[in-house]
Each structure stands twice: as C-alpha cells, then as structure tokens.
Write a protein that holds these residues in place. Structure first.
Motif: not given
Length: 1598
Positions: A767, A770-772, A816, A1070, A1105-1106, A1110-1111, A1145-1146
């Motif tokens: 996570e 992938n998100y930070r 990603n 988010r 954050f998942d 977001a996926r 958010y991309h």
C-alpha cells in the motif's frame, strides 16, 4: 593452434615475422644448397674479398688506418661491375631449379647486406647487383624485403642494439586514449610535404657513407658504443635504400605492411641510447649525429613513398593512428618535424568529423534517458542502469568520445575539459537529478575508495571536480541569501545532496574543508555573513566518513578550528522566525557535537556557544513535561525553530518524543463486521501526522532515526499502526530523497529476514509503495527493480487459493510500475525463460512498450532484445490486439505482433464444447436451493479447464435476472479460487458475453436491450454482490475492442451511478491529492466498503490507502487510449470529464498527458486536447502566458507568434540548459543567484522588479511528477507544442528559423544594450560567407514572421551573456526540445534543414569559385566557437550545431531519419555541399558503432554523395586531394565500428564494411578509387584484407 590464433589477431603493425618465406628447415636446406658456394664466391670476387675468406668467417680489424691503406693497395682489383650479370647468368644456367636458386641468391645477398653495410663501396656494389638481378627478374621483393628486415632485427640483437628494438611492437603503437587540448593542437600548412628534404622527390642515389676499411670487423669482437651506433645506422640506411629500390616494383600488401611497421618502429625508437659496459649513457646530447640523421631521412623517404597519394601503398590514416606524433622526444630535424606536423594537421581534420559541434553537453537536462550503443543486448534488470550515456565525454586525440574513471582522473584543472565538467556538475547541483544519476558518474575520493573496487566505466567526475563545484554552489547560495531573496528551500535541497555526496565517499572531507576555508574565511570576497555554512556542516558531522576524518586527522586542533571558523553572529530582523532561531543556535549545536566527539578540544571551543546549549536544555525540559506537552500540529514559529535546534543537538530524545506523540492516543480493538472476538486486532488510535513545515527543518540525522524506528513499529510491531504514523513515515522519505531513500524489499529483509513473510507486513508495504512512494521510486531509478520484486510476489501467490487481496494489490502496483517506466525494460531480471507476469500484466507491458518506443524511441541494443522480450510475453499470453490498436503501434512492435493468430474463435469453440457440462455444474452449484456443501465439492473436484467457465455459466443462467442464481455460493467459490483462476474467468466471461450478444442479434433481439441486459448482469457481478474486481473486468473488455460492442459496455459501466458514488466516497476519505499538506487526522476507510466482499473476504487487516476506486487509476488512461484508437473521441472526452476527480489522484498524471499527446499526435481534435490538458492542475504547470489563447476553441484562434517560440527557448535556457562556466555580472541570468530565482511560468523576467524564487526550487514532494523542475519545464514546453492547433511543419520552421538566424535577431532586439567589446564587431562578415551579424544571412528561406520584440530585448539585457554565448545556449535548447517531440517533427526538421541548405544564396551563387565556397564552409563548420568569438557565425554553422544538439538527445532508433537530409540534398553538386553533408551526418557514425545495420545504411548514404561529386560520370571540377580528410575519416570510423569503440592497435574493419566500400569504389573516379584502395576485400591489393583473419581464411579455403 594457439600460435595460429595469435597470428590472426595481429595487425600490420603487430606481425614482425608474418612474411618470412623460409622456415628453419628450408633455411638449413638453403645453407647446404650446392649453388651457395658458387654464388658466394662470385659475390666475394666483385666485393674484392679474399677468395679463401668466407662470408661466415671472422675478419680481424687492422690496428690503424695506415695499415688499411697498405692492405688496400696490395689487393687484386675486382672485375668491372658490368660483368657481374653476365657471370651470374652463366651460373644460373648450371642449375635447373630456378626458384631454389633465387632463394639461395636472396639468402646470400641478405647476409652480405648485413656484413657490408658499414663498407660504402661494397654496399654500393651490392645495391648495383640487386638492381641488376631485379632487371632480369630474378628478385622477388615480397620474400626478399621481409627476410631482410627480419635479418636486420636479428643482427641488431646480436651487435647489442636489440635491447631497444626487442620491444618494437610495444613501442610502435602509442596509446590513443590520451587527449590534447584544442589550444595545444598543432596546425601545419598543406605544403609542408613538398618542402621537406626527406620528401619522395629526393633521389636515393649518392647517399652512401664514406669509404671504410676493405676488411670487415669481426662479429666476435666487442665494438665500442660509437661503432655500435654507426653499424646500426649504416645497416638501417642501407635497408632503406634497398626498400626504395623495391618500391619501384609492385609489392604485395603484406610486404608493404611489414615495411611500414619496421619504419615506424625505427622512428619511434630513434633516440634509444646505447649503453656502455658499465651501464652509463654514452650519448648525452639530444641532437642526433650525422649518421643517425642520414638513416632517419632515408626512413622518412620510405614513409613518404608508402603514403604518397599517387600510389597509396599504405593509407595515410595508418600514420594518424600510429601515435608517431606523440613520441616523447622529437629529434631536432626539420624533415622529421614536417612529418609530425602533417600528421597533426590531418589528424585534426579527421577528428573533426568524429565530433559534434561543441555547443552542447550530452545530457543537459538530466532527464533524457539514453543508453550506450556500444553494449550487448540488455540481459536484464538494473544492469541497464550502467549503460546509460555519460553526461559528458572527453574527446580523444582521434576525436573519439571517451569517458570513464581512469580518464577523468587525467583531466587537469584549468583545462577546457575541466571547465566543461564543472559546468555539468554545477548544473546538476542546481537541478537535482536523481541519486541514481550521481552514482553512475561519481568517482570516489582516493581516501575512501576500496583497493579491490574496479574503475567505474561511466564515471566522469573526480572528487576534486565535485569539491570545487560544491564550494561554488555554496558561494552561489550565500550570494542569494545575502541578496535578501528567499533561499531556505534551496539550502534544504542542497543539504540533501551534500549529505548524499559526503556519505557516498566522493568528497575528501579534510580537503574540502581546507578549500572551503580558503574560499570563504580567508578569501577576499565577504560572502559569509550568516550561519548557513555552519548549519550545512552540522548536517554531515555525524556521517562516518566525517567522524573518521576528524578523529584520524593528525591536525585535529587545526581541523576543529576550521570547522568553527564559519560561525557568524546572526542579526535577523525577525528573531522569532524558525530559520533565524536555528541559525542562531546552530553553532552551539556544532560546538557541543565536536566536544562529544573529542573532549580534548574543549579549550578551543566557544564558551558562549557552549553556554547557549543550556538555553536549549532548559527549553527542552519545559516542553517535555507531561505526556503530551508538545502539540506538533499547532506549534508557534519559535517552538518550530527550537525543535529544529533540538533535532541537531539531541536527536535521540527528539526521536523518542515524536514516537510518543504518534502513539500517545493509545490503542483500541479493531472492530469490523464478521470478526470474532478472538480474531480482533489491536490498532493505534489516529493522530495527526507531523506537518511538512516541521519535518523539513529537522536534521537529516534525526530523520534517519525516525525512519528506522518507525519501520520497527510499522513492519515488526504487534500493534497495527495508525494512518498518521504511516503518513509521517512517507513524508520523511519524501523530504530528503537523496539521503533517506531505501529500497524497501531489500532494506526490510536485511533488517529482519522474516519481516515480509507476515501477510500484514506485505500488505502495508504494498500500500505504501502503490499509493505514496511510486513517484519516488521512479525518480530514484528503482522502478524496474521494484517491478521485479513485486512480480515475484505476484508469481508466488497467483496460484494460491483465496489470497485475492494481496495478489490484486501487488498486480495493481506492478501495473502502475510498468506504466510508469519510460525506458526499455526486460520482463525478467535475468532475461531468461517466459515471463512471470499475469495475463493482465503481459498486456499492459505490450501497451507500455508501444508508448515508450513511439514517444521516446529505443536504442539499437534494445532493438536486439525486443524480439526475445516479446517471445517471453507471448509464451504466456493468448491475446491478439485489434487492427485499430495495432495501427498506432510503432512499426517495430506492430510487425512483431501482426502475424499472431487470434485464438478467440478457438476459445468460443472450447466453450461450446464444454457448455453443456458447465451449465449442468453451475445449475447444481448456483440454483437458489443449491446445497452449500456442494461448494467445496465443486472447488475440489471440478476439472481445471471447466473452472474458467464458472462466471460464463452463471451469466448464461441469469437470463437477464441476476436474482435467479445463488450469489452466496458463487461468491464462496470465487473466493476459494486462486487469483489466476478468477482472472481466467473474467477473460472467458467477456468472450462468451460478446459472443452471446452476436448470437442474440442474429435471433432478432435489439442491440440496445442486449447491451442493457449485459450491463445489468455485470453490475450484479461488480456492485450488487462484489464478486469480481472491476479493474480487471474493464481491462478485459477494452482488450476486445475488435468487437463493436465491447467499448459500449465499458462506457455504460463507467457511467453507472454505483461507480460514481464510489469515487466520491474515495475522494472524501482520501482527502486532497497532495496528501502531504493534510495536517488533520486521516480517515481510515472501512475494509469491506473500500475493497468489496471479494477482495476483503475473511481479511482482518485494515486498509490504509487502498480502495477499489484507486485501483482504477492505471485503468482509466488505458480506456482513454483504446477509445481514441477506435475513433470514439466524444466518448474519450466524456470519460476524461467524468473521471477528472479521480485522475487528480493519479501519481503520474503529468506524464500521462505528455505521453497521450505524443502517442496520438496529429489525430486528436482540439476539444479533446483541451480536455486532456484539464486533467492537469493548470495553475501549477509553467505554461506560457500566451499558450491558452492559441488553443482556445474559437473559429480562428491566433497563430503562435515568433515571440511565443522565443519565450519557450528562453525558458529552457534559463531552467533546463546548463549555463556557461563564467564570471557573470551580479544578478544576471548566468549568475548563480539569478538561476536560483527561476523564471516563473515561462514568462521572461522583466528588466526591473524581483523574481519569484519559489516556483523553481520546490521540494521533490511538490514535483513528484516528473520529478524535477528542470524536467517539468522541458516537458511543459513539449506539451505546449503538441497541443498547438498548427502543423508540425509550422512549429519546426518557426523554431529553426529563429535559432539559425539567432545572432542578428539578438543584436537587433538588444538595441545596443550589450555594449563594450562585444558590440565592436557586430556587423563583421567573412568575404565569402554571410555573417551572423549581417542581415544578408536572413534573406532566404525564412518565412515572414515578426521579429522577437520586447521580451527578447529584456531577456538579452538581463542574461549577463554576450549575444554570441546566448545564441549557443538557444541553439542547444532548441535541439533538446525538438528531440523530445514525436517523429513527425523530426521529419519536418530534416525537410526544413535540407530546404534551407539548398536555397542558401551563397552556396548557389554562380560567381563564387569552388575554392572560395569550400573555404567559407570549412570556416563555418570547423569550430563554431571561433565564429562566435569573432562575430562571424553563419546560418549554416548554426544549422549544423542545431542538428548536432538534436542528435545528442535523440534515441538511436530515430537517428535513421536523418538520412532524409542527405536524400533531399542529392544530387550533391559541390565539394562545399559534400562537406556540409559529412559534417552533419559524420558524427553519427561513432554512435552507431554497435548498430551494424544502421551503420552500414548511413555509410552507404555518405558514399553515395561522394559518388555524386567524385563519380566516374561527374562533371564537377574537383580534385581528390580536396577530400583527404574525408578519406581519413572513412578509414578511422570503420575501424572504430569494427572495434566497437575507440580504435586500438589491433582494431580491424568488418569484412562486410570492406565489401561495401569495394562496391561503392567501382563508381568513383580512379584518382579517388586508389585513395580507398585498401578499403576492400581483395587480399592482393588491400593491407586490411590481407591481414584480416576471416578474409585470409576464406581465400585459403577457396
């Protein structure tokens, strides 16, 4: 066998014995041949030697000269010379085997030559006899000369001269890796050859030495050193005379090569002094004696005859690469010096064609990823990192681009190469390229380098260079600080890099400190007014290298004083400002730290500063009382400043307090539906993360401690962390990307080998990544290594039952990562076997490859690996891309995929065969009354091939009514499936669904109803019961875009309210996209709501954050790509508008916009372009002010003006291109302080008023995509040009015409503001070519465009550069910009350049003499710096410089397009145009040394234009001597390509290239043909063919 191999590896200069005609056995047979005594006696009679005295008997030397005369008078006179040939013919008739007789005669002659060389009359007779024998055809020079040279070598060894000649081969080839500065280049007029006494025009007769004794010295006697030298000189001189006679005949290439090798060896070793018996040097004078001068001249005569252009027995190029001109001691002789000068002159001309014009660095933006062409195909993984181009190369003496650690250490301070290196380093310190870039180019300091470490091939910057550039940067920042401009953020960025450089060991800290003190404390310029330097040193004082230097230095006291010498009393206007407080207390922190390192230094420390530490202690005691005494989210400015001070003084207590803060809210039981009491987890209650405003001022040492301690809590603790702690951890890593980065999988495994074995740890790491941290890994150059690590996780669990959450998260991260890559990558780290990717990842990989190849190009080595890579993907992928998708693929990829068989029909047949069985099983499993226990029976006993049809069977059973099936059983089965089986179900479901729609259409059902029913059924799978992952289903549908209904279903699903609500909920949970600005408490999403029932299942671990929404971040861009490919522009626009709230958010949305505009350039309507641009946060992108007006949707938007294009280039000069190393005017653009104050939004700064310093130097976390402000400005310019509603031809024409006439444009716009010496020669022109300062150069080929106005004038007046220097930077910026654009722009550039060249009035002027034109062209193209300095820059010189800057930044794959220039210029009608074409294309050939196919194409093109001018049918009045430099260049570049790099003594051209020249030379005039006569495969006429093992072997076999 081994000897044969060694023999084959020798060049003409390395084969000392290759032509000996006689073996040892044959030599002994010649000695015993019956004719030998008769021949010997015959020669002895004519030599006046005693009949009883044999040639092999020693003769005692007479004691004095008087006895010599008496002996000579008493001898019988020899017969007349004229009778010799008659007697020899009589002797000849007595023997039948004439060949054996010839060999015996040659053997006797060689023996006599060696014995009689010091006796002039006898030597003259032997020469006469040799000529006579040659006259009757009895001499085979190709056997005689090699044997003679070999015998002389042996004789010199015997008489004591061999100690110097034994190492001939080693000393002949002088290293060519050295460099020569342009300032030291030796120029020589072309008539030097004819003026030399040793030229070929001098006769070879009458050059004998005076008569010596009639008797010969005994070889057993011990002659004096003088005699040794005289004997060797006479022998060599006689040998040269014999060779000169032999050169009158036609010799074989091998013989010529052997002669050339020996002559070079003698010349190189001319000054080897003889050693006396006691080992002392006999000759002290460096002036050669008369005998030595005579054989030197004879040797030079041979050399000149060998390389003379009329015969071209040996290519002159062999002299260029011999290194003769670099011998240590050139003799004091005009003839020798003339040859050296001529070699230098031709070498300089030849080397010019190898080098691009010196107006650019190779990688000025540090964002253009390119690879070395001279490497084998990529074998995998991060190995490609070491193959990137060096940011700078140093030219060799032959013009070859060189780099490497060994070479860098040879660069002398003060040289031009040193200045170029500093220019590059200082630019890097300002623009902060990634740590991965630094690691590739830095050479470790000698004091830190381990002995066993091999030199780094790509390293080009030594520790001395880094040290000097670092001090220069510190001075720049001090100037900026002293000018009252905001500079704190720049100091923070520099401190991060400085910490990285010191820790990497590339700076010797003691040496650095000494130089810094000299510059700042003891220097004349009072830059040091603040404590910023003290603060900077405090950041690195805990690094191991620094501690070792302080403790290990013998002058500790002196070192301590120097460390403390930078302290200044702070006098801030705002004493409560955090920065002021930190700088006020930092000296106290430093004193205390030094005291702790070495208590013995107490007496040298500042007592006042030590007492100041007590104030910090007192403040700390006050704020640390109680459990939550410090509210980190609500600190006042003074508290922030004091906490920064504490971070330097007491890192550990500060770390503990922060950790206490993050855990102070306590813990609670994780409550979630479906969890039993014994399954519940302990989790930390939420706290606010530490704000960036506080973290940014922390000491880097404290950040290290915090990161380390947080990792223990996050990944090894028993209590689940809060989102606030995870967020704080990621913020710390983003603050200092150079110092704090760690590769998580390897880092955590090193700390705890079992850490990642815990599923909860793996999920948290995935996570965070992938998100930070995705942009951080890309910036660090670690995306590929992370992709390989994650793909291992995917491969491990894709077949594991029920592990859907971790698998889908890892797959999404891998997706990603793949989409984030913008350089070629192998799908397997080791490059072997089929890919470990899933079907989804394989498809995404192919799309990414298409984007990379089409928008950025690939290198030749990558081309070699591409088929293997596609093979690996296709082995495990069944997909076939539609024709609409393939038409946008680059040709290399399209050709490889277009032949694949579409297996969808086979898949439908397999479904139809299994349909009855599957429906029966699904009925038992999914009927409303189905037995729940049947679930496990189905999972355990169903055939694997039937499992993939479960969802398809369920879809058939629905009949449009989802409630007809047992959703609970279906959900249980899908959760029990492995992730791989669920993916197979999704792809099969899509195939069956689309097939079913077509069947129903044939039965008369309405399409609208069928699509509505399909969407309802899919909604049941996705939303109602959350049975399938939405992202994989959407990808499966768009990959079936060859079906007309697939994309309609996708659009319908995207428009459903369930998804829209989900995205809104995601945005609420988010928060803002810039997560680092959030100072409040983060909301944690509920597991089931965030991921759905399929992914959450029985999971207990909470999400951080998942989210399902977001996926979709990597999926939505792919959907837009597919809609555009299918010409569904309105749908693409609607999707972008609908999903903009999600796309913000991309993590890489800027890159997405840039790539999609480039990928579909020329196919996007203006309305869609605007919608794509709106994905960006427009206010934060440095677009030009006028840009919005050019893309607005009105009937007739204005056409971009010349000022617009000028503004783009000025912005690149200011923000992207490395400034010149110079001493600029204070406050000018070229001044360091001005470069710190960047131009904002591409606006040219006005002449007055302050500039905003904030935008140009944002921290990395504010510029995560694309990573640096430099790259942001460059890519923004690219986006602007791709978005303009004008043709590529107009854009290219505007840019090209601006830069090729840049000098007069700048002169006119500056209106005389430059002044001084620079304006003195503004209108000077060459007699034969228009000057850049003359308006004559602007009268052709230039469209009617308005000249640049006030913006240009303001910029020039502020730049601090002369307009000549500024013009160079603008040319470089334009080339860099054009290289970033798609190939459509490249084609237009080539068309425009060729048009301007053909229409150049002074090239087409019939009144110009050919010599006059060629002189002007040579001046324009030799070195533009000359033209810049004297204001005579020409449009042609600027054009070539632009192309070279363009080529330097272009992917190798795209270089072939440059052939269009030559094709458009043909037929070439003058030597001047021929030279222009060679100057443009020639420097590309070294880059293509490993791209053999492209190299051959380019070479063929150059040969074709050579034929245009010098062909047999050409009527152009030219001489072959006009292009000797081009001939030398041909010879050199094919040896460079044959070697695959810089030419070595054993380099050979490839046979294919020699054959290419052989075919081309057939069309050339004879006078040019013979200059290229050795570039062919004929072993009887080419020295290169005769010494090439393959060609010789082929000849033997044939």
């Amino acid at each position: 066998m081994e000897q044969n191999q060694q023999h084959q590896q020798r060049t003409p200069q390395q084969q000392p014995q290759q032509q000996q005609p006689q073996s040892s056995n044959s030599r002994s047979s010649l000695q015993s041949h019956p004719a030998r005594p008769a021949i010997t006696d015959l020669f002895n009679r004519y030599l006046g030697r005693n009949a009883r005295q044999r040639a092999d008997e020693p003769v005692r030397e007479p004691p004095n000269k008087a006895q010599k005369r008496v002996t000579a008078l008493n001898r019988d006179l020899p017969p007349p010379n004229e009778q010799f040939i008659l007697e020899f013919e009589q002797l000849q008739r007595q023997f039948s085997d004439q060949e054996q007789l010839r060999l015996v005669t040659e053997s006797v002659l060689i023996s006599l030559f060696v014995q009689c060389s010091t006796h002039a009359p006898r030597a003259e007779f032997l020469l006469f006899a040799l000529r006579s024998l040659c006259g009757i055809g009895f001499v085979n020079w190709d056997t005689l000369l090699p044997s003679l040279l070999s015998s002389i070598h042996a004789a010199e060894l015997t008489i004591g001269h061999g100690s110097q000649t034994a190492n001939m081969a080693a000393s002949t080839s002088i290293s060519q890796s050295g460099m020569i500065s342009a300032a030291h280049a030796i120029a020589a007029p072309s008539h030097f050859q004819s003026s030399t006494p040793a030229s070929p025009m001098i006769g070879v007769q009458g050059m004998g030495s005076p008569a010596h004794s009639v008797t010969e010295p005994s070889p057993n006697a011990t002659p004096s050193p003088v005699k040794l030298n005289e004997s060797s000189s006479s022998l060599r001189q006689l040998c040269c005379k014999i060779i000169l006679i032999g050169l009158e005949s036609s010799l074989k290439p091998l013989t010529l090569a052997e002669i050339f090798r020996h002559m070079l060896t003698w010349l190189v070793n001319w000054d080897q002094r003889q050693q006396s018996a006691n080992g002392s040097n006999v000759f002290k004078s460096r002036r050669p004696d008369k005998a030595l001068i005579e054989w030197l001249h004879s040797c030079l005569d041979v050399i000149w005859l060998l390389v003379e252009e009329d015969k071209c027995r040996i290519p002159f190029y062999e002299l260029l690469r011999s290194g003769l001109q670099f011998i240590d001691n050139i003799p004091d002789d005009e003839a020798f010096f003339t040859l050296i000068l001529e070699i230098h002159r031709r070498r300089d001309m030849m080397a010019m064609h190898m080098q691009m014009l010196d107006q650019h660095l190779h990688c000025p933006s540090f964002g253009v990823q390119r690879f070395f062409p001279l490497v084998p195909a990529i074998s995998g993984g991060e190995a490609a990192t070491n193959m990137r181009f060096s940011p700078i190369t140093y030219p060799s003496v032959l013009g070859e681009p060189l780099h490497g650690e060994d070479l860098a250490s040879c660069i002398q301070k003060g040289t031009l190469d040193w200045e170029r290196a500093l220019r590059c380093i200082k630019h890097a310190l300002r623009t902060t390229p990634s740590p991965e870039w630094w690691k590739r180019v830095l050479v470790m300091a000698p004091c830190h380098k381990p002995q066993a470490v091999a030199p780094i091939p790509g390293a080009v910057f030594t520790s001395e260079m880094i040290c000097e550039a670092t001090i220069d940067r510190i001075v720049e920042l001090l100037k900026l600080t002293n000018s009252d401009l905001s500079s704190w953020q720049e100091w923070l960025i520099f401190a991060d890099i400085f910490h990285f450089l010191i820790k990497s060991g590339c700076i010797d800290f003691v040496d650095f400190l000494d130089k810094l003190v000299l510059r700042l404390v003891e220097g004349d310029q009072p830059h040091l007014r603040t404590n910023h330097v003290t603060w900077l040193l405090a950041q690195i004082i805990r690094i191991e290298h620094v501690i070792s230097a302080i403790n290990g230095d013998p002058k500790k006291v002196d070192l301590t004083r120097k460390l403390l010498s930078f302290h200044r009393e702070e006098k801030s206007s705002d004493p409560n400002n955090p920065h002021s407080i930190l700088l006020d207390f930092i000296s106290s922190c430093q004193n205390l730290r030094i005291w702790s390192l070495n208590p013995a230094t107490r007496e040298y420390l500042n007592n006042e500063q030590l007492q100041k530490g007590k104030q910090t202690d007192e403040w700390w005691r006050q704020v640390s009382k109680g459990e939550r005494a410090v509210e980190y989210t609500n600190l006042d400015e003074r508290s922030i400043g004091m906490y920064w001070v504490v971070s330097f003084m007491m890192a550990q207590p500060a770390c503990e307090m922060i950790m206490n803060w993050l855990t102070s809210a306590g813990t609670e039981m994780l409550s979630a539906s479906g969890l039993q009491s014994n399954d519940r987890l302990m989790i930390m209650r939420e706290t606010s993360p530490l704000p960036m405003s506080l973290l940014s001022g922390f000491a880097i040492n404290l950040c290290f401690k915090l990161a380390h301690q947080m990792e223990d809590t996050l990944f090894s603790g028993q209590i689940l962390p809060s989102v606030g702690m995870v967020e704080t951890y990621t913020r710390i890593l983003l603050i200092a990307p150079h110092s704090l980065f760690r590769s998580h999988f390897s880092h955590l495994t090193q700390k705890n080998p079992s850490a990642l074995s815990k599923p909860t740890t793996t999920l948290l790491v995935l996570e965070i990544l992938n998100y930070r941290l995705l942009p951080l890994y890309r910036y660090e150059g670690k995306s590929k290594s992370l992709m390989y690590d994650v793909s291992k996780i995917v491969a491990t669990i894709k077949g594991k039952r029920g592990d859907h959450r971790a698998f889908r998260l890892a797959e999404n991260l891998c997706m990603n990562l793949i989409l984030s890559l913008r350089e070629f990558f192998p799908v397997k780290k080791d490059g072997k076997g089929s890919t470990e990717f899933t079907e989804t990842l394989n498809r995404v990989t192919v799309i990414t490859l298409a984007i990379i190849i089409k928008t950025r190009g690939i290198a030749e080595a990558e081309h070699l690996y591409l088929p293997t890579m596609l093979e690996q993907i296709m082995e495990s992928s069944q997909h076939m891309w539609s024709d609409k998708t393939l038409r946008y693929f680059p040709p290399a990829l399209r050709d490889a995929l277009i032949g694949r068989v579409d297996k969808r029909g086979l898949a439908i047949q397999a479904w139809q065969q299994a349909e009855a069985t599957v429906i029966n099983q699904c009925t038992n499993l999914l009927s409303p009354s189905a037995d729940p226990t049947y679930v496990m029976t189905y999972v355990s006993h169903s055939f694997p091939q039937h499992k993939q049809y479960l969802c398809a069977g369920a879809w058939i059973l629905m009949h449009g009514h989802p409630e007809n099936i047992n959703s609970a059983n279906l959900a249980r089965v899908l959760r029990e499936f492995s992730p791989e089986e669920v993916t197979a179900n999704i792809y099969t479901l899509v195939d069956v669904l689309l097939h079913h729609v077509h069947v129903e259409l044939q039965h008369g059902h309405l399409l609208q109803d069928l699509l509505l029913k399909a969407c309802m059924n899919l909604a049941f799978f996705i939303w109602t019961h959350e049975l399938l992952p939405l992202d994989i289903l959407l990808l499966a549908l768009i990959d079936r875009d060859d079906d007309p209904h697939a994309l309609h279903i996708v659009i319908s699903l995207l428009e459903r309210q369930e998804l829209q609500q989900r995205i809104k909920l995601f945005a609420v949970v988010r928060g803002p996209p810039e997560h680092w600005v959030v100072n409040g408490i983060f909301k944690r999403g509920e597991l089931h709501k965030a991921l759905g029932s399929h992914l959450s299942g029985k999971e207990r671990f909470p999400v951080f954050f998942d989210d399902i929404a977001a996926r979709l971040l990597p999926v939505i861009p792919l959907i837009v790509y597919r809609l555009i490919e299918n010409d569904a522009m309105e749908h693409a626009e609607r999707v972008l508008a609908m999903y903009r709230p999600l796309l913000v958010y991309h993590p890489l949305r800027f890159t997405f916009v840039r790539d999609i505009l480039a990928y579909f350039y020329g196919h996007l309507p203006g309305k869609l372009i605007i919608r794509i641009l709106n994905v960006l946060d427009i206010g934060k992108i440095p677009f030009a002010d006028s840009f919005p007006s050019y893309i607005q949707q009105i009937p007739a938007p204005p056409t971009p003006s010349a000022d617009y294009f000028a503004t783009l280039l000025f912005s690149l000069v200011n923000n992207v291109v490395a400034p010149f190393s110079m001493n600029p005017k204070p406050g000018s653009l070229s001044d360091g302080s001005y470069h710190s104050a960047r131009i904002v939004h591409n606006k040219v700064a006005p002449q007055s008023g302050p500039t905003n310093a904030g935008d140009g130097h944002k921290a990395f976390y504010q510029l995560q995509d694309p990573g640096t402000y430099t790259q942001l400005v460059l890519e923004t310019a690219v986006i602007e040009l791709l978005s303009l509603p004008v043709s590529a031809a107009y854009i290219v024409s505007s840019l090209v015409n601006f830069v090729i006439h840049i000098q007069p444009t700048l002169i006119q716009s500056s209106s005389g503001t430059l002044g001084g010496a620079n304006s003195a020669g503004q209108t000077s022109t060459l007699p034969t070519s228009p000057s850049g300062g003359s308006t004559d150069s602007m009268n052709t080929g230039r469209p009617n465009q308005p000249s640049s106005g006030n913006n240009t004038s303001n910029y020039v007046s502020r730049s601090g550069y002369t307009y000549q220097q500024l013009s160079c930077l603008l040319i470089q910026a334009c080339g860099l910009l054009l290289a970033q654009l798609p190939q459509e722009f490249h084609i237009q550039l080539y068309i425009e350049v060729s048009r301007l060249l053909k229409e150049s009035w002074w090239l087409e002027d019939g009144n110009k003499l050919p010599g006059e034109l060629e002189s002007a062209v040579n001046y324009a193209l030799l070195d533009p710096s000359w033209a810049v300095q004297d204001n005579t820059s020409t449009a042609i010189g600027n054009m070539v410089a632009l192309l070279h800057s363009f080529f330097s930044n272009l992917a190798q794959e795209w270089l072939e397009g440059a052939h269009l220039i030559i094709k458009n210029l043909r037929p070439v009608a003058s030597v001047a145009m021929l030279r222009i074409a060679f100057r443009i294309i020639g420097p590309l050939l070294p880059r293509l040394a490993n791209a053999h196919t492209l190299f051959n194409k380019t070479l063929s093109l150059l040969l074709s234009i050579l034929v245009d001018v010098f062909g047999k049918n050409s009527q152009i009045p030219t001489q072959a001597s006009d292009i000797t430099d081009l001939i030398d260049f041909f010879h050199h570049v094919i040896h460079y390509e044959g070697q695959g790099g810089p030419v070595q003594p054993n380099s050979r051209a490839r046979p294919e290239v020699l054959a290419l020249f052989g075919r081309a030379s057939e069309s050339l005039r004879p006078d040019v043909q013979h200059l290229l006569s050795h570039l062919k495969t004929d072993v009887n006429s080419s020295i290169y063919a005769a010494t090439h093992p393959k060609l010789v072997q082929n000849l033997v076999q044939s």
